[in-house]
Write an enzyme that holds these catalytic residues in place. Structure first.
Site, mmCIF file in Angstrom:
data_model
loop_
_atom_site.group_PDB
_atom_site.id
_atom_site.type_symbol
_atom_site.label_atom_id
_atom_site.label_comp_id
_atom_site.label_asym_id
_atom_site.label_seq_id
_atom_site.Cartn_x
_atom_site.Cartn_y
_atom_site.Cartn_z
ATOM 1 N N GLY A 1 17.888 67.096 30.368
ATOM 2 C CA GLY A 1 17.498 65.802 29.822
ATOM 3 C C GLY A 1 18.729 64.989 29.487
ATOM 4 N N GLY B 1 20.167 61.470 26.872
ATOM 5 C CA GLY B 1 19.866 60.562 25.774
ATOM 6 C C GLY B 1 20.903 59.470 25.701
ATOM 7 C CG ASP C 1 18.363 59.204 17.379
ATOM 8 O OD1 ASP C 1 17.487 58.328 17.413
ATOM 9 O OD2 ASP C 1 18.946 59.616 18.396
#
Length: 643
Positions: free
Chosen positions: A361, A363, A478
């Site tokens: 992934g 970000g 976050d």
């Protein structure tokens, strides 16, 4: 005396720390925050309150958690949470053991509310007083009295009992009836609220013009301390007070009473003498060990280009989890702040030259890769996008925070590269089951594994991690479903601390430019640049709504008023349209247990999403409510994956 060698000093200091840790468990030195347990306290507009209640200046350990009050000094409001609903406490009579309560959700626009839960106090701790009468409120009723052909149906409604609630673009009609009444098919919802019997005649005479005042006045609740028998054993001794720490405790002179004073007293005296005897040696060893660690870290900086971190009296032990282990690692020249320093080549090999097929992934700060180290250990390697000063600062920030935090629901940092390495890389424990976002609305969203019990477990474990961070004076900044990782058993690991910051303990907020992810960002933080731990609470509220709805936090394909999930959720809850928000997979319309639990979690999320941070609960309060929801429905409707 001949100076001790570094190894001997380290060993001695480690032993001393263990010794002091053991002595700290004795009642005479533990729980120093019990100093206010022997005094009355004020909370909001209430004064002279004592056991079993806690709140304000009275620490939580001074009484059972069921009696914890939230005190708002600015508005002089006192709040009590019960069955996930907030109630204002306007009167306390500790002689008769009664409380005067009113529902907080009515105060914004009496008699309207965004909630639809009946008020029930029917357990061993709280029960309704005999001087109350029930009131049934009906909301979302169609064409009250307008249709001639249905006149007989509407004759059930007296004219003076009607009221309206302002909704976006229209008015919602409603009415009330004194007493318990079943729901009617021409009103969207109905529920019961108690009120003081003394108002009954006047309310029936004056109707809805008095309804707001009656609801605001509230009702009386009797309370009973289920731990009173244990407390009586404690309080029969002069100078003792009762407290609560998972079970009733006795407090003597602002400290936990020893269970058997005859056995403990010699031990405490011995500990005191031993502590005094080693004090001089400790100071000498302290100075020597600090100098040795500084020398070795300086050598490490020269050999690997790591930043110098000088231990101080306030952060030395906090930032160094194990002095003996750190010294051993420093001798090998392979750690920084207790985590392993990897070479770039080793991590490049582990990820097959950062093969795109191994991407887990990405970000805002970097891409995460699947990797296998030379010893066979499976890891996740985060590769920061660029190695500039800003990225280096975030890189060091994450290392510093994760190196000193230990919690079962926080991702573990295994190591990093030097900040002067070819690239900035972080090495984490590998979580094989992806992120919560993957399972809700990503590549695994059709797996059917996120049943309601699993989602509630995820919510609780995430809240536990955030409550721990806040207790450690760390704000995540976050919080989002992409940063909540899952193992094969769907247990949570909160990750990605690149934006986190240590929060000063002597201030209420810090002023900093807003950073975070759109859709999760606290609006007050965004507007006023004031960061507090309530900013995490807002983001967590968005996560709760995602768990309920399986919708993304931001989706530009939705209607413009619904692009932001938090706005969409608040509107749905206020308009009593929660069923339109809930993921159909959960069986909200078919399973009454799921419906009750989801509704309770949605109400909690609504509180988390309040624009004013003072209106939001703390993460500790959020965790307590979620655990209460789980306890009340334990074992009901559980299926799918065991958690």
């Amino acid at each position: 005396m001949r100076p001790l060698g570094t190894a001997a000093a380290t060993s001695f200091l480690s032993t001393l720390l263990l010794f002091l840790h053991l002595t700290a468990s004795f009642p005479s030195s533990d729980m120093s925050n019990l100093s206010n347990c022997n005094q009355t306290f004020s909370c909001g507009a209430l004064t002279d309150i004592t056991y079993p209640f806690t709140g304000g200046q009275r620490p939580p350990l001074c009484g059972p958690p069921e009696f914890r009050l939230t005190c708002n000094i600015v508005d002089s409001v006192t709040t009590l949470m019960f069955k996930s609903l907030p109630y204002r406490v306007t009167r306390v009579n500790q002689t008769s053991q009664t409380l005067r309560l009113s529902r907080s959700d009515f105060y914004d626009d009496l008699p309207c509310t965004h909630l639809s839960s009946s008020t029930t106090f029917d357990n061993d701790i709280f029960s309704l007083g005999s001087n109350n009468e029930n009131l049934t409120l009906f909301y979302g009723c169609k064409n009250l009295g307008d249709a001639v052909e249905e006149k007989s149906k509407f004759s059930f409604v007296e004219e003076n009992t009607k009221f309206s609630c302002p909704m976006p673009g229209y008015l919602e009609e409603g009415f009330f009836k004194v007493g318990d009444h079943p729901s009617v098919d021409w009103c969207r919802t109905s529920f019961q609220v108690p009120f003081l019997q003394s108002w009954k005649e006047q309310l029936e005479a004056e109707g809805s013009s008095l309804l707001g005042k009656v609801l605001k006045e509230g009702f009386d609740v009797r309370y009973s301390d289920p731990y009173s028998a244990d407390c009586q054993k404690c309080s029969k001794h002069s100078g003792r007070q009762c407290g609560f720490d998972a079970k009733p405790i006795c407090i003597c002179n602002d400290h936990l009473c020893p269970e058997k004073s005859s056995n403990r007293k010699p031990l405490i005296i011995g500990v005191s003498l031993a502590s005094g005897a080693v004090l001089v040696i400790f100071v000498g060893c302290w100075i020597m060990v600090v100098k040795q660690v500084k020398k070795r870290k300086s050598a490490l900086v020269q050999s690997q280009g790591l930043p110098v971190v000088t231990p101080t009296s306030t952060n030395f032990f906090r930032a160094t989890p194990s002095l003996a282990n750190l010294k051993s690692d420093l001798d090998k020249g392979s750690t920084y702040l207790g985590v392993r320093v990897f070479s770039y080549n080793e991590l490049e090999e582990a990820t097959n030259c950062f093969d795109s097929s191994k991407e887990l992934g990405d970000g805002g700060f970097g891409t995460v890769y699947y990797g296998v180290l030379r010893d066979g250990c499976v890891v996740a390697v985060k590769r920061l996008y660029e190695s500039n000063m800003r990225r280096a600062e975030q890189f060091m920030n994450e290392i510093e925070i994760l190196a000193q935090l230990r919690h079962k629901n926080l991702v573990e940092l295994y190591g990093c590269t030097s900040r002067h390495s070819r690239e900035l890389l972080l090495v984490y424990e590998y979580m094989p089951n992806g992120t919560v976002a993957d399972h809700l609305h990503g590549r695994q969203s059709n797996s059917g594994l996120l049943t309601w019990p699993v989602r509630l477990s995820i919510a609780i474990e995430t809240a536990s991690a955030l409550a721990y961070l806040h207790a450690s004076d760390v704000i995540h900044r976050d919080v989002k479903t992409n940063n909540i990782l899952l193992d094969n058993d769907f247990h949570v690991k909160v990750a990605d601390f690149g934006l986190s910051r240590l929060f000063p303990t002597d201030v209420t907020h810090v002023s900093t430019a807003p950073q975070g992810t759109p859709g999760y960002l606290d609006p007050e933080y965004h507007q006023c640049y004031h960061l507090t731990n309530k900013s995490d609470v807002y983001s967590y509220g968005v996560v709760l709504i995602e768990l309920i709805s399986a919708l993304e936090a931001v989706d530009i394909t939705r209607h413009r008023h619904d692009i932001n999930l938090s706005n969409m959720a608040v509107n749905k809850i206020q308009n009593h349209a929660l069923n339109e928000l809930v993921d159909p997979f959960l069986g909200f319309d078919k399973d009454s247990v799921v419906r009750e639990m989801v509704s309770s979690v949605a109400e909690l999320a609504f509180l988390c999403l309040q624009h004013e941070r003072e209106m939001r609960p703390t993460m500790e309060e959020v965790l307590e409510v979620l655990r209460g929801i789980e306890r009340e429905n334990y074992g009901a409707g559980k299926g799918g994956v065991e958690c």
